[in-house]
Design an enzyme around this catalytic site. Sequence first.
Site, mmCIF file in Angstrom:
data_model
loop_
_atom_site.group_PDB
_atom_site.id
_atom_site.type_symbol
_atom_site.label_atom_id
_atom_site.label_comp_id
_atom_site.label_asym_id
_atom_site.label_seq_id
_atom_site.Cartn_x
_atom_site.Cartn_y
_atom_site.Cartn_z
ATOM 1 N N GLU A 245 -19.582 16.536 -6.062
ATOM 2 C CA GLU A 245 -18.479 15.411 -6.186
ATOM 3 C C GLU A 245 -17.146 15.644 -5.543
ATOM 4 O OE1 GLU A 245 -20.449 17.160 -8.343
ATOM 5 O OE2 GLU A 245 -20.850 16.220 -10.048
ATOM 6 N N CYS B 195 -16.089 18.596 -12.385
ATOM 7 C CA CYS B 195 -16.308 17.460 -11.646
ATOM 8 C C CYS B 195 -16.061 16.224 -12.363
ATOM 9 C CB CYS B 195 -17.842 17.521 -11.127
ATOM 10 S SG CYS B 195 -17.913 18.761 -9.667
ATOM 11 N N THR C 282 -52.570 38.219 3.557
ATOM 12 C CA THR C 282 -52.095 37.546 4.581
ATOM 13 C C THR C 282 -51.453 38.345 5.625
ATOM 14 O OG1 THR C 282 -51.910 35.776 2.905
ATOM 15 C CG2 THR C 282 -50.547 35.523 4.818
ATOM 16 N N ARG D 168 -38.483 28.938 11.740
ATOM 17 C CA ARG D 168 -38.013 29.214 13.317
ATOM 18 C C ARG D 168 -37.959 28.159 13.994
ATOM 19 N NH1 ARG D 168 -41.688 32.782 11.945
ATOM 20 N NH2 ARG D 168 -43.515 31.969 13.305
ATOM 21 N N GLU E 30 -47.001 31.476 -0.002
ATOM 22 C CA GLU E 30 -47.711 31.190 1.231
ATOM 23 C C GLU E 30 -48.787 32.339 1.340
ATOM 24 O OE1 GLU E 30 -46.287 29.965 5.041
ATOM 25 O OE2 GLU E 30 -44.514 29.716 4.228
ATOM 26 N N ARG F 249 -56.604 35.391 -3.067
ATOM 27 C CA ARG F 249 -56.482 35.916 -4.036
ATOM 28 C C ARG F 249 -55.293 35.656 -5.107
ATOM 29 N NH1 ARG F 249 -54.489 40.026 -6.951
ATOM 30 N NH2 ARG F 249 -52.708 40.228 -5.696
HETATM 31 C C1 AOF Z 1 -21.891 19.559 -10.515
HETATM 32 N N1 AOF Z 1 -21.900 19.421 -9.175
HETATM 33 O O1 AOF Z 1 -22.960 19.915 -7.033
HETATM 34 C C2 AOF Z 1 -23.253 21.360 -8.797
HETATM 35 C C3 AOF Z 1 -23.298 21.398 -10.266
HETATM 36 O O2 AOF Z 1 -21.111 28.618 -10.813
HETATM 37 P P1 AOF Z 1 -20.486 27.254 -10.920
HETATM 38 O O3 AOF Z 1 -19.102 27.380 -11.528
HETATM 39 O O4 AOF Z 1 -20.578 26.507 -9.558
HETATM 40 O O5 AOF Z 1 -21.283 26.289 -11.810
HETATM 41 C C4 AOF Z 1 -22.629 26.185 -11.857
HETATM 42 C C5 AOF Z 1 -22.993 25.256 -12.653
HETATM 43 O O6 AOF Z 1 -22.663 23.896 -12.247
HETATM 44 C C6 AOF Z 1 -24.618 24.893 -12.560
HETATM 45 O O7 AOF Z 1 -25.195 25.731 -13.358
HETATM 46 C C7 AOF Z 1 -24.666 23.430 -12.842
HETATM 47 O O8 AOF Z 1 -24.683 23.339 -14.247
HETATM 48 C C8 AOF Z 1 -23.482 22.915 -12.134
HETATM 49 N N2 AOF Z 1 -23.816 22.505 -11.022
HETATM 50 N N3 AOF Z 1 -22.523 20.461 -10.909
HETATM 51 O O9 AOF Z 1 -21.029 18.760 -10.892
HETATM 52 C C9 AOF Z 1 -22.692 19.989 -8.425
HETATM 53 N N4 AOF Z 1 -23.937 22.123 -8.065
HETATM 54 ZN ZN ZN Z 2 -19.167 20.359 -10.736
#
Ligand code: AOF
Ligand code: ZN
Length: 377
Positions: free
Chosen positions: A63, A95, A207, A218, A306, A310
């Site tokens: 955001e 956000c 593997t 790659r 991958e 087994r």
């Molecule tokens: C959002 N937008 O793009 C993402 C979110 O370690 P921090 O402070 O970055 O917080 C991680 C937490 O924020 C994660 O566990 C999830 O709840 C949220 N991720 N939230 O608004 C984002 N990546």
């Molecule tokens: Zn956020």
Amino acid sequence: MTTLPSDVIDAHWMRVALALARRGLGQVAPNPAVGCVLVQYDHEGGRVVGRGWTQPGGRPHAETEAIGRAGKESLGSVAYVTLEPCAHQGHTDPCADALISAGIKRAVVATLDPDERVSGKGILRMKRAGIQVDLGCCNRQARQLNAGFLATRETGRPHVALKVATTFDGKIAAINRHSQWITGPESRAYGHLLRSRFDVILTGSGTVLNDNPMMTCRLPGLEKYSPIRALVLGHRKIPFDSKILSYEHGPPTLVYLGYKHSLAEDNVFLKKVEVCKVRCDTFGYPVLSEILADLVARGITRVLVEAGSRLNTAFLKAEGVDEIHWFRASTILGNDSIPVIGDLGQDNVEKLRRFSVIEQKRMGNDMYELLSKQANG
Ligand code: AOF
Ligand code: ZN
């Protein structure tokens, strides 16, 4: 001019946000990969004023990226976000607050964030600020995309995908174990792209001994997106110069050793890898659920297996497979060859392991199918 129903328009922009979110897969763990699109509407329709996705390492969030790009144009826009905007204070403001300050008038959110610092609070903050919030647009696709993040938060285990490349009749090698290049170049290239979208690639000794794979991505320009590599060694030794043990391009390979694996005391080997301690089962193999728990503790959310018969069989037996990326060549090896999945001991068709085909495309002379457990309900 015909006007489309608003839910069709919303789904269109949310799909754009989902495509942006996908860019973060494999780069943002333990965070989710989120996408955000800011759209201004006028009499001619919608116009994108800002786009953002979670950046490598998990920050900045989607955001704030989108708002930064939109600048003043975010005022009065509609925000399409693939995951509920966060409500907690990190290095930057939540956000949800950033969207409020940017002056958006409506937020369309695909799915809730189960993180206890967020779960519902992001939505509530925006509603309290007078923003119209609509939840649930493309919910299934958003949950599928962030299956890794959601699984670690909701169940404590990662999202596990198998990648298999087989003949049309599901075989991976002739009886003499000769197996290279079952599928064509298009499938192999797509397989490399897949690797870049996971946090770790897990394989086994068989593997390594048969194919000696590097297990990196790659594709030109995407080499730096190669995930961590992990290796399960039951009883068999692998050569010190196996490609999977080279670590010029990343962290040392994680190794899960079987009970009394003779390499455990070998210094040359130990210098090349990071040995991870997990319990072994009665046959001396590391317990899969413990491997997965260890990977989650390392911040991993998406695991790509991958491997050979087994490990594939062991993961299926442990009900540990969430999706299968199946590349199928138009060749036949017959029953006197090695199957991609070994004996499952199923005596009853009612206990079949069921998946839904959620993607299917032709790749050169091969077929690619994505089977998902989640979509099956
Ligand atoms: C959002 N937008 O793009 C993402 C979110 O370690 P921090 O402070 O970055 O917080 C991680 C937490 O924020 C994660 O566990 C999830 O709840 C949220 N991720 N939230 O608004 C984002 N990546
Ligand atoms: Zn956020």
